[in-house]
Write a protein that holds these residues in place. Structure first.
Motif, short mmCIF file in Angstrom:
data_model
loop_
_atom_site.label_atom_id
_atom_site.label_comp_id
_atom_site.label_asym_id
_atom_site.label_seq_id
_atom_site.Cartn_x
_atom_site.Cartn_y
_atom_site.Cartn_z
N VAL A 25 14.50 119.78 -12.44
CA VAL A 25 15.31 120.71 -11.38
C VAL A 25 16.09 121.58 -12.18
CG1 VAL A 25 15.19 118.59 -9.75
CG2 VAL A 25 17.30 119.12 -11.21
N SER A 26 16.40 122.55 -11.40
CA SER A 26 17.15 123.85 -11.96
C SER A 26 18.74 123.34 -11.96
CB SER A 26 16.90 125.04 -11.48
OG SER A 26 17.29 125.10 -9.96
N GLU A 27 19.52 124.39 -12.59
CA GLU A 27 20.87 123.98 -12.57
C GLU A 27 21.45 124.73 -11.58
OE1 GLU A 27 24.58 123.22 -13.35
OE2 GLU A 27 22.91 122.54 -14.49
N VAL A 28 20.64 125.47 -10.54
CA VAL A 28 21.15 125.92 -9.41
C VAL A 28 21.09 124.71 -8.34
CG1 VAL A 28 20.75 127.23 -7.50
CG2 VAL A 28 20.74 128.22 -9.76
N TYR A 29 19.93 123.76 -8.44
CA TYR A 29 19.59 122.80 -7.72
C TYR A 29 20.78 121.64 -7.77
CZ TYR A 29 16.79 118.99 -5.72
OH TYR A 29 16.13 117.83 -4.85
N LEU A 30 20.92 121.53 -9.17
CA LEU A 30 22.33 120.38 -9.46
C LEU A 30 23.19 120.86 -8.93
CD1 LEU A 30 21.18 119.61 -13.22
CD2 LEU A 30 21.10 117.99 -11.15
N GLU A 31 23.64 122.05 -8.99
CA GLU A 31 25.26 122.46 -8.53
C GLU A 31 25.17 122.43 -7.03
OE1 GLU A 31 28.75 123.38 -8.49
OE2 GLU A 31 27.75 122.93 -10.54
N LYS A 32 24.23 122.68 -6.39
CA LYS A 32 24.17 122.58 -4.85
C LYS A 32 24.21 121.33 -4.41
CE LYS A 32 23.53 126.96 -3.72
NZ LYS A 32 24.89 127.73 -3.44
N MET A 33 23.57 120.21 -5.30
CA MET A 33 23.97 118.82 -4.94
C MET A 33 25.45 118.42 -5.33
SD MET A 33 20.56 116.46 -5.94
CE MET A 33 20.24 116.94 -7.56
N ARG A 34 25.94 118.95 -6.26
CA ARG A 34 27.38 118.65 -6.63
C ARG A 34 28.22 118.97 -5.58
NH1 ARG A 34 25.49 120.86 -12.02
NH2 ARG A 34 25.37 118.97 -13.24
N ALA A 35 27.84 120.27 -5.11
CA ALA A 35 28.80 120.82 -3.89
C ALA A 35 28.59 119.97 -2.86
CB ALA A 35 28.32 122.41 -3.57
N ILE A 36 27.61 119.27 -2.60
CA ILE A 36 27.52 118.42 -1.20
C ILE A 36 28.26 117.24 -1.51
CG2 ILE A 36 25.65 116.82 -0.16
CD1 ILE A 36 23.71 118.97 -0.62
N LYS A 37 28.25 116.63 -2.91
CA LYS A 37 29.11 115.59 -3.18
C LYS A 37 30.49 115.86 -3.07
CE LYS A 37 30.01 111.72 -5.29
NZ LYS A 37 30.07 110.14 -4.63
N ARG A 38 30.93 116.93 -3.46
CA ARG A 38 32.35 117.33 -3.35
C ARG A 38 32.99 117.47 -1.87
NH1 ARG A 38 30.80 121.41 -7.15
NH2 ARG A 38 31.30 120.36 -9.43
N ALA A 39 31.93 117.86 -0.91
CA ALA A 39 32.30 117.91 0.38
C ALA A 39 32.39 116.42 0.92
CB ALA A 39 31.32 118.68 1.15
N PHE A 40 31.42 115.80 0.73
CA PHE A 40 31.62 114.13 1.15
C PHE A 40 32.81 113.51 0.61
CE2 PHE A 40 27.51 115.33 3.15
CZ PHE A 40 27.48 114.30 4.36
N ASP A 41 32.83 113.62 -0.88
CA ASP A 41 33.86 112.68 -1.50
C ASP A 41 34.48 113.54 -2.37
OD1 ASP A 41 34.34 110.41 -2.84
OD2 ASP A 41 32.76 109.72 -3.91
N PRO A 42 35.59 114.27 -1.98
CA PRO A 42 36.44 114.91 -2.81
C PRO A 42 37.19 114.27 -3.86
CG PRO A 42 37.44 114.70 -0.69
CD PRO A 42 35.95 114.12 -0.54
#
Length: 477
Positions: free
Chosen positions: A448-465
Motif C-alpha cells: 500500500v502507498s504512504e498516502v493510504y497509510l496516512e489516511k488510515m492513521r488519520a482515521i485512527k486519530r479521529a477515533f482514538d486521539p
C-alpha cells in the motif's frame, strides 16, 4: 520514523478502579502465571509475545465504556481479546497495559426467523451459532476454518474468511449491525436489521476488519441464509500442482457453477497431513489435491453440479476424483485439510505462517514462486489454502540444520521480504484473512502507498486521539 508511544503503568489504584467496575474476581493483577496466557496468540514465535500488566473481563457495554474512560484518563493501553486464536499478534498487548477479555459476553440475544437475522454478543463461539440455527433451517455461512474455537467478535474484528468464501463471501457480507464502545468510551450503535442502508458513511464496514483498533464490539447483528439441504464434497488428485491450480478457474468458467469451496494442498501438505492422520487415501502418486464442496437446496441439483464439476476436473488432468456424499466421508477428507497445521507443527515449531491473497488467475505463479523461494533459502514450504478465492497459505519451516538465531535473524526476514514482494508484483496483498496485527505491519509499505497509510492513521486519530486501544497494530502512528 514512528516514535514509540509513552504509556503509564497499571498501578494498584487503577486495579482497584477496575475491580469496582467489573468485580474483584474478574480482574487479574500480579499473577504472572495467569497473565502469561494472554501474552500471545497462536503465532508460535515468542518474539511477538508481550506480557500484560492486568487482565479485565467485563460483562456489559457499560463496563467496557467505563474501562475505556479510565484508560484514557490514565493513558494506559487496552488490548481487546477474544479466543486468542489469531495468527498475526493482533490480540497481544505489545505495550503492556490491560488485556480486555470478552469471554463473559457470550449470549445469543435473539434469533429472528422473520427477518433472517441473529443478534449475538462478541464472546459467542462461532460454531455455536450454526448449531443453534440448524433447528430453524438457517445458517450463518461467513465462518472461518477455526470455527470451533474462535469467537464471533474476533471474526468480525479480523473480517475472517474460510473455505466457503468462494460462494458465500467473508464475514463482512453478513454484518449488518454493530453496537460498539469507542476508544474514548462512547457507546455507538451502527446499522440494524436492514439489508440496505446508505445513511452516511458505512462505518460498519470500516470497523469490520479493523483488528480491534477502532472500537470494541458489544453486540453484533448477522444476516442469515437458508440452510442448504444437500452437500457433496469432491476430493480430486492431480499429478502436479500446476494442473490442480490450473483447474480452478476452469471449474467455474466452463461449468458455469460457483462451488461452495475449492481448497488446494500441494504434495508436501497432502503427504504430511495424511501421514499424521494415518489416512489411507491413495495420495502417493499425487502432486497436489483439490477439495471441492457443492451445496444447494436439493440433492438432484447438487448431483448435477458436482457431475459437471467432476467432468471439468478430469478434463483438466485429475488422475482420480472421489465423491463424499455423506457426513462421515466428508469429514474424513476435510480433516486432512484441517489437521495440516498440527501436522506441520510436529516437524518444527519454528516456522512462518503466511496468508497471501492474489487475483485468482495469479495463483499458479504464486505457488511456483513459493517453491522457488523454498529452494533459494533451503527450507521446506507447504502451500495450501482457498484456491477458489485467491487466498493461499504458506507454512515455511526452519531448516533443521540451522540454529534458531539464524532462522529468526538472518533467513526469515529476507524470505518474508522476498515473499511479500512477489505477492505485490502479482497484484496481491500480505493478508487475506489472518490480519496484519503487529506481525506484518513492517511490510505494509510493500503493498500500500504512504498516502493510504496516512489516511488510515488519520482515521485512527479521529477515533482514538490518545492511541490507547490496541496500539501498534496494522501501522504505527
Amino acid at each position: 520514523m514512528a516514535q514509540k508511544p509513552h504509556y503509564n503503568p497499571v498501578t494498584p489504584e487503577i486495579v482497584d478502579e477496575l475491580r469496582q467496575i467489573v468485580g474483584q474476581k474478574y480482574v487479574v493483577f500480579g499473577d504472572i502465571e495467569k497473565l502469561e496466557t494472554y501474552s500471545h496468540d497462536e503465532v508460535p514465535d515468542p518474539r511477538y509475545a508481550h506480557m500484560p500488566e492486568a487482565l479485565v473481563r467485563p460483562g456489559s457495554a457499560d463496563e467496557i465504556a467505563r474501562i475505556m474512560k479510565l484508560a484514557n484518563r490514565e493513558r494506559v493501553p487496552v488490548t481487546p481479546r477474544g479466543a486468542g486464536s489469531g495468527l498475526s499478534g493482533g490480540a497481544v498487548p505489545i505495550y503492556g497495559g490491560i488485556v480486555m477479555l470478552i469471554d463473559r459476553m457470550n449470549r445469543v440475544l435473539e434469533i429472528d426467523t422473520k427477518n433472517l437475522m441473529i443478534v449475538v454478543e462478541p464472546g459467542v463461539v462461532t460454531n455455536q451459532i450454526n448449531e443453534l440455527l440448524e433447528q430453524h433451517g438457517l445458517c450463518y455461512p461467513g465462518y472461518p476454518m477455526s470455527l470451533e474455537t474462535c469467537f464471533i467478535g474476533g471474526n468480525v474484528a479480523e473480517n475472517a474468511g474460510g473455505a466457503k468464501a468462494v460462494k458465500y463471501g467473508v464475514t463482512s457480507r453478513y454484518v449488518v449491525g454493530l453496537d460498539v464502545v469507542t476508544p474514548t468510551g462512547e457507546l455507538l450503535e451502527l446499522g440494524g436489521k436492514r439489508v440496505k442502508d446508505v445513511t452516511g458513511y458505512n462505518l460498519i464496514q470500516l470497523l469490520v476488519g479493523s483488528e480491534g483498533t477502532l472500537g470494541i464490539f458489544t453486540k453484533i447483528v448477522l444476516k442469515l441464509l437458508p440452510l442448504p439441504k444437500a452437500s457433496v464434497d469432491l476430493l480430486c488428485l492431480f499429478k502436479t500442482a500446476d494442473e490442480a491450480i490450473g483447474a480452478v478457474p476452469r471449474i467455474m468458467s466452463e461449468s458455469g457453477i460457483i462451488p461452495t469451496a475449492i481448497d488446494f494442498m500441494d504434495q508436501a501438505s497432502v503427504r504430511t497431513a495424511c501421514e499424521y492422520l494415518n489416512e489411507t487415501i491413495p495420495y502417493e502418486d499425487a502432486g497436489a489435491m483439490l477439495l471441492i464442496t457443492v451445496d444447494g437446496p436439493d440433492e438432484d441439483l447438487v448431483e448435477r453440479q458436482y457431475d459437471a464439476i467432476g467432468e471439468q476436473v478430469l478434463q483438466a488432468g485429475a488422475i482420480e476424483v472421489y465423491v463424499a456424499d455423506n457426513s462421515t466421508t466428508s469429514e474424513r477428507i476435510w480433516r486432512v485439510r484441517r489437521n495440516l497445521a498440527e501436522a506441520v507443527g510436529l516437524i518444527s515449531p519454528h516456522q512462518a505462517n503466511e496468508d497471501l491473497s492474489v487475483p485468482m488467475a495469479e495463483i499458479p505463479k504464486l505457488v511456483a514462486g513459493l517453491q522457488e523461494l523454498g529452494k533459494k533459502y533451503d527450507v521446506p514450504v507447504f502451500a495450501y489454502g482457498h484456491a477458489g478465492d485467491g487466498n493461499i497459505h504458506a507454512r515455511i519451516v526452519m531448516n533443521p540444520d540451522w540454529t534458531v538465531e539464524k532462522w529468526r535473524e538472518e533467513v526469515q526476514p529476507k524470505l518474508a521480504s522476498d515473499l511479500y514482494a512477489l505477492t505485490a508484483q502479482l497484484g496481491g496483498v500480505i493478508s487475506g484473512e489472518h490480519g496484519i496485527g503487529h506481525k506484518r505491519k513492517q511490510y505494509m509499505p510493500l503493498v500500500v502507498s504512504e498516502v493510504y497509510l496516512e489516511k488510515m492513521r488519520a482515521i485512527k486519530r479521529a477515533f482514538d486521539p490518545n492511541n490507547v486501544l490496541n496500539p501498534g497494530k496494522i501501522f504505527d502512528l
